[in-house]
Scaffold this motif. Structure first.
Motif: not given
Length: 216
Positions: A107-125, A179-186
């Motif tokens: 909630n506090s950090s995901e908006r600042w993550f790069s696309f690659g990190v968001k994708r791996e976090i979503s998979l782990f979730l 810039k904030i990475d707004r690519k689809w993250h899954k």
């Protein structure tokens, strides 16, 4: 009229040119000042965004350390290795505490993550949600046993997330990208399904349900 104008210009030429020079100089000063101020403003914004991105990834690295930390249970497992379980699966309280930390970090950090990190976090979730439902009624002892069976999943997830985080540090950050990475993250649905099915949790789910959760 023309002769009078010419005469006036000739008589006051130095004053006229001085005035024009002052106006031109002020104009140039204003332009350069605006450009300089714009660059300084952009630099300050970039610094703040990059600082937040860096802090977000530092928070993630701290959480990764928690994910990969193993605790000895004593004895040997089925693969003749020292029996260990992830620290977060020592009991329901530890697992619940981890889920809260993981949620707060996202909630506090995901908006600042790069696309690659968001994708791996979503998979782990997706993985954690499945695990949470499976162990919802498990005792602490059962949770530890399940953890010992699937501990390599946690190691592999932590490595993949950490690699993505380091890619950001080595590539994105050094470009001072504000810039904030707004690519689809899954991952695509079929990729997500395949990756999850390759984990020990999914491969051993039937074994876990029969041997552990139904163990009287």
């Amino acid at each position: 009229m023309k002769s009078e104008l010419i005469e006036f210009i000739q008589l006051h030429a130095s004053a006229i040119f001085a005035l024009l020079g002052a106006i031109f100089g002020s104009l140039l000063t204003g332009i350069f000042g605006y450009i300089s101020k714009s660059k300084e403003t952009k630099l300050r914004i970039t610094e703040k965004v990059v600082d937040r991105k860096l802090q977000a990834h530092d928070n993630l690295i701290d959480l990764i350390g928690l994910i990969r930390t193993m605790i000895l249970l004593g004895g040997w497992d089925d693969e003749r290795e020292l029996k260990r379980t992830p620290q977060i699966m020592l009991g329901q309280q530890e697992f619940s505490d981890f889920l809260i930390k993981f949620s707060n970090m996202r909630n506090s950090s995901e908006r600042w993550f790069s696309f690659g990190v968001k994708r791996e976090i979503s998979l782990f979730l997706d993985y954690i949600v499945t695990l949470k439902e499976l162990v919802r009624t498990a005792s602490d002892e059962q949770l530890q046993e399940i953890g010992s069976l699937i501990r390599y999943d946690f190691i592999e997830f932590s490595v993949k997330i950490e690699d993505s985080a380091h890619d950001f540090i080595n590539k994105d950050l050094l470009k001072l990208d504000h810039k904030i990475d707004r690519k689809w993250h899954k991952y695509k649905l079929d990729e997500t399904t395949k990756k999850l099915e390759d984990t020990r949790l999914f491969k051993l789910r039937e074994t876990i349900e029969k041997r552990v959760l139904n163990d009287a």
